[in-house]
Write a protein that holds these residues in place. Sequence first.
Motif, PDB file in Angstrom:
ATOM      1  N   GLN A  31       0.828  -1.206   0.000  1.00  0.00           N
ATOM      2  CA  GLN A  31       0.000   0.000   0.000  1.00  0.00           C
ATOM      3  C   GLN A  31       0.865   1.259   0.000  1.00  0.00           C
ATOM      4  OE1 GLN A  31      -3.015   0.180  -0.605  1.00  0.00           O
ATOM      5  NE2 GLN A  31      -4.032  -1.640   0.116  1.00  0.00           N
ATOM      6  N   GLU A  32       2.060   1.166   0.603  1.00  0.00           N
ATOM      7  CA  GLU A  32       2.951   2.323   0.653  1.00  0.00           C
ATOM      8  C   GLU A  32       3.253   2.826  -0.752  1.00  0.00           C
ATOM      9  OE1 GLU A  32       6.345   0.869   2.767  1.00  0.00           O
ATOM     10  OE2 GLU A  32       5.160   0.436   4.531  1.00  0.00           O
ATOM     11  N   GLY A  33       3.443   1.899  -1.680  1.00  0.00           N
ATOM     12  CA  GLY A  33       3.781   2.256  -3.041  1.00  0.00           C
ATOM     13  C   GLY A  33       2.652   2.946  -3.784  1.00  0.00           C
ATOM     14  N   ARG A  34       1.441   2.888  -3.270  1.00  0.00           N
ATOM     15  CA  ARG A  34       0.292   3.516  -3.914  1.00  0.00           C
ATOM     16  C   ARG A  34       0.094   4.956  -3.473  1.00  0.00           C
ATOM     17  NH1 ARG A  34      -3.696  -1.644  -3.291  1.00  0.00           N
ATOM     18  NH2 ARG A  34      -2.495  -2.992  -4.652  1.00  0.00           N
ATOM     19  N   ASP A  35       0.808   5.379  -2.439  1.00  0.00           N
ATOM     20  CA  ASP A  35       0.699   6.738  -1.933  1.00  0.00           C
ATOM     21  C   ASP A  35       1.588   7.638  -2.786  1.00  0.00           C
ATOM     22  OD1 ASP A  35       0.822   9.129  -0.572  1.00  0.00           O
ATOM     23  OD2 ASP A  35       1.282   8.240   1.372  1.00  0.00           O
ATOM     24  N   PRO A  36       1.012   8.638  -3.477  1.00  0.00           N
ATOM     25  CA  PRO A  36       1.824   9.508  -4.334  1.00  0.00           C
ATOM     26  C   PRO A  36       2.938  10.230  -3.580  1.00  0.00           C
ATOM     27  CG  PRO A  36      -0.516   9.869  -4.731  1.00  0.00           C
ATOM     28  CD  PRO A  36      -0.411   8.953  -3.555  1.00  0.00           C
ATOM     29  N   ALA A  37       2.703  10.620  -2.324  1.00  0.00           N
ATOM     30  CA  ALA A  37       3.742  11.300  -1.540  1.00  0.00           C
ATOM     31  C   ALA A  37       4.901  10.358  -1.261  1.00  0.00           C
ATOM     32  CB  ALA A  37       3.148  11.834  -0.238  1.00  0.00           C
ATOM     33  N   TYR A  38       4.584   9.118  -0.955  1.00  0.00           N
ATOM     34  CA  TYR A  38       5.619   8.110  -0.714  1.00  0.00           C
ATOM     35  C   TYR A  38       6.407   7.861  -1.997  1.00  0.00           C
ATOM     36  CZ  TYR A  38       7.690   3.494  -0.113  1.00  0.00           C
ATOM     37  OH  TYR A  38       8.563   2.448  -0.084  1.00  0.00           O
ATOM     38  N   ALA A  39       5.714   7.677  -3.096  1.00  0.00           N
ATOM     39  CA  ALA A  39       6.376   7.429  -4.380  1.00  0.00           C
ATOM     40  C   ALA A  39       7.287   8.599  -4.760  1.00  0.00           C
ATOM     41  CB  ALA A  39       5.342   7.169  -5.473  1.00  0.00           C
ATOM     42  N   ALA A  40       6.828   9.815  -4.537  1.00  0.00           N
ATOM     43  CA  ALA A  40       7.635  10.999  -4.865  1.00  0.00           C
ATOM     44  C   ALA A  40       8.879  11.071  -3.983  1.00  0.00           C
ATOM     45  CB  ALA A  40       6.795  12.261  -4.709  1.00  0.00           C
ATOM     46  N   ALA A  41       8.722  10.815  -2.690  1.00  0.00           N
ATOM     47  CA  ALA A  41       9.863  10.854  -1.773  1.00  0.00           C
ATOM     48  C   ALA A  41      10.868   9.754  -2.110  1.00  0.00           C
ATOM     49  CB  ALA A  41       9.391  10.721  -0.331  1.00  0.00           C
ATOM     50  N   ARG A  42      10.367   8.611  -2.485  1.00  0.00           N
ATOM     51  CA  ARG A  42      11.249   7.499  -2.863  1.00  0.00           C
ATOM     52  C   ARG A  42      12.011   7.842  -4.146  1.00  0.00           C
ATOM     53  NH1 ARG A  42      10.439   1.682  -1.200  1.00  0.00           N
ATOM     54  NH2 ARG A  42      11.945   0.571  -2.450  1.00  0.00           N
ATOM     55  N   ALA A  43      11.303   8.368  -5.139  1.00  0.00           N
ATOM     56  CA  ALA A  43      11.921   8.734  -6.417  1.00  0.00           C
ATOM     57  C   ALA A  43      12.943   9.853  -6.235  1.00  0.00           C
ATOM     58  CB  ALA A  43      10.851   9.148  -7.419  1.00  0.00           C
ATOM     59  N   ALA A  44      12.704  10.749  -5.295  1.00  0.00           N
ATOM     60  CA  ALA A  44      13.615  11.868  -5.043  1.00  0.00           C
ATOM     61  C   ALA A  44      14.799  11.472  -4.164  1.00  0.00           C
ATOM     62  CB  ALA A  44      12.852  13.015  -4.383  1.00  0.00           C
ATOM     63  N   GLY A  45      14.822  10.229  -3.691  1.00  0.00           N
ATOM     64  CA  GLY A  45      15.922   9.777  -2.846  1.00  0.00           C
ATOM     65  C   GLY A  45      15.853  10.301  -1.430  1.00  0.00           C
ATOM     66  N   GLN A  46      14.658  10.717  -0.994  1.00  0.00           N
ATOM     67  CA  GLN A  46      14.492  11.229   0.366  1.00  0.00           C
ATOM     68  C   GLN A  46      14.231  10.123   1.379  1.00  0.00           C
ATOM     69  OE1 GLN A  46      11.223  13.878  -0.590  1.00  0.00           O
ATOM     70  NE2 GLN A  46      12.574  15.646  -0.315  1.00  0.00           N
ATOM     71  N   VAL A  47      13.807   8.955   0.900  1.00  0.00           N
ATOM     72  CA  VAL A  47      13.548   7.811   1.768  1.00  0.00           C
ATOM     73  C   VAL A  47      14.151   6.563   1.128  1.00  0.00           C
ATOM     74  CG1 VAL A  47      11.406   8.787   2.694  1.00  0.00           C
ATOM     75  CG2 VAL A  47      11.297   7.234   0.749  1.00  0.00           C
ATOM     76  N   ASN A  60      18.089  15.940   4.576  1.00  0.00           N
ATOM     77  CA  ASN A  60      17.232  16.942   5.201  1.00  0.00           C
ATOM     78  C   ASN A  60      15.848  16.952   4.558  1.00  0.00           C
ATOM     79  OD1 ASN A  60      19.267  17.861   6.943  1.00  0.00           O
ATOM     80  ND2 ASN A  60      20.139  19.126   5.329  1.00  0.00           N
ATOM     81  N   ALA A  61      15.097  15.910   4.809  1.00  0.00           N
ATOM     82  CA  ALA A  61      13.748  15.824   4.258  1.00  0.00           C
ATOM     83  C   ALA A  61      12.817  16.760   5.022  1.00  0.00           C
ATOM     84  CB  ALA A  61      13.242  14.394   4.336  1.00  0.00           C
ATOM     85  N   SER A  62      11.742  17.120   4.379  1.00  0.00           N
ATOM     86  CA  SER A  62      10.754  18.023   4.981  1.00  0.00           C
ATOM     87  C   SER A  62      10.059  17.356   6.171  1.00  0.00           C
ATOM     88  CB  SER A  62       9.702  18.408   3.940  1.00  0.00           C
ATOM     89  OG  SER A  62       8.909  17.281   3.624  1.00  0.00           O
ATOM     90  N   ALA A  63       9.394  18.174   6.954  1.00  0.00           N
ATOM     91  CA  ALA A  63       8.618  17.669   8.098  1.00  0.00           C
ATOM     92  C   ALA A  63       7.525  16.720   7.617  1.00  0.00           C
ATOM     93  CB  ALA A  63       8.016  18.830   8.878  1.00  0.00           C
ATOM     94  N   GLU A  64       6.954  17.004   6.445  1.00  0.00           N
ATOM     95  CA  GLU A  64       5.899  16.147   5.899  1.00  0.00           C
ATOM     96  C   GLU A  64       6.442  14.759   5.569  1.00  0.00           C
ATOM     97  OE1 GLU A  64       6.499  19.280   4.649  1.00  0.00           O
ATOM     98  OE2 GLU A  64       4.787  20.298   5.541  1.00  0.00           O
ATOM     99  N   VAL A  65       7.640  14.722   4.969  1.00  0.00           N
ATOM    100  CA  VAL A  65       8.251  13.428   4.629  1.00  0.00           C
ATOM    101  C   VAL A  65       8.582  12.672   5.912  1.00  0.00           C
ATOM    102  CG1 VAL A  65      10.282  12.306   3.622  1.00  0.00           C
ATOM    103  CG2 VAL A  65       9.108  14.126   2.364  1.00  0.00           C
ATOM    104  N   ARG A  66       9.119  13.365   6.899  1.00  0.00           N
ATOM    105  CA  ARG A  66       9.454  12.713   8.166  1.00  0.00           C
ATOM    106  C   ARG A  66       8.199  12.160   8.849  1.00  0.00           C
ATOM    107  NH1 ARG A  66      14.614  13.282   9.462  1.00  0.00           N
ATOM    108  NH2 ARG A  66      15.823  14.891   8.417  1.00  0.00           N
TER     109      ARG A  66
END
Length: 133
Positions: A31-47, A60-66
């Motif tokens: 289900q994590e992979g279906r979340d657009p915010a998760y997918a974007a953070a993963r693609a950006a190398g933030q997670v 230094n990821a944003s508070a939202e990513v954290r």
Amino acid sequence: MSKTRLNSFVTLCGAAALTLALGAGTAALAQEGRDPAYAAARAAGQVGEQKDGYLGVIGNASAEVRAMVRDINNKRRAIFTEKAAGKSTIEEYAFATACRLIAQTQPGEKYQATDGSWQVRGAGAPDRDPRCP
């Protein structure tokens, strides 16, 4: 067989059994992979996938990513706790999950290598713990 080798063998067998038992936990983690915010953070190398079965924040990821990572990890811990009950420890179950999730990373995604450093997955296999099945 020496006690150390027996313990290693038992740990390896336990990890293999846990990997096969992931079942319903796999669906929840997917289900994590279906979340657009998760997918974007993963693609950006933030997670990236940590070697302990949890998602890690890189840099230094944003508070939202954290906050998103904290929420995902809380959900993962609940799954690990449920699935490990009576079969293994939460840490053993999380380790088996980490083995699988790191193996499933795609080229360009980040993961935690055995030495604890963050690596970018290339075309080859990722650097996983030698105890992984």
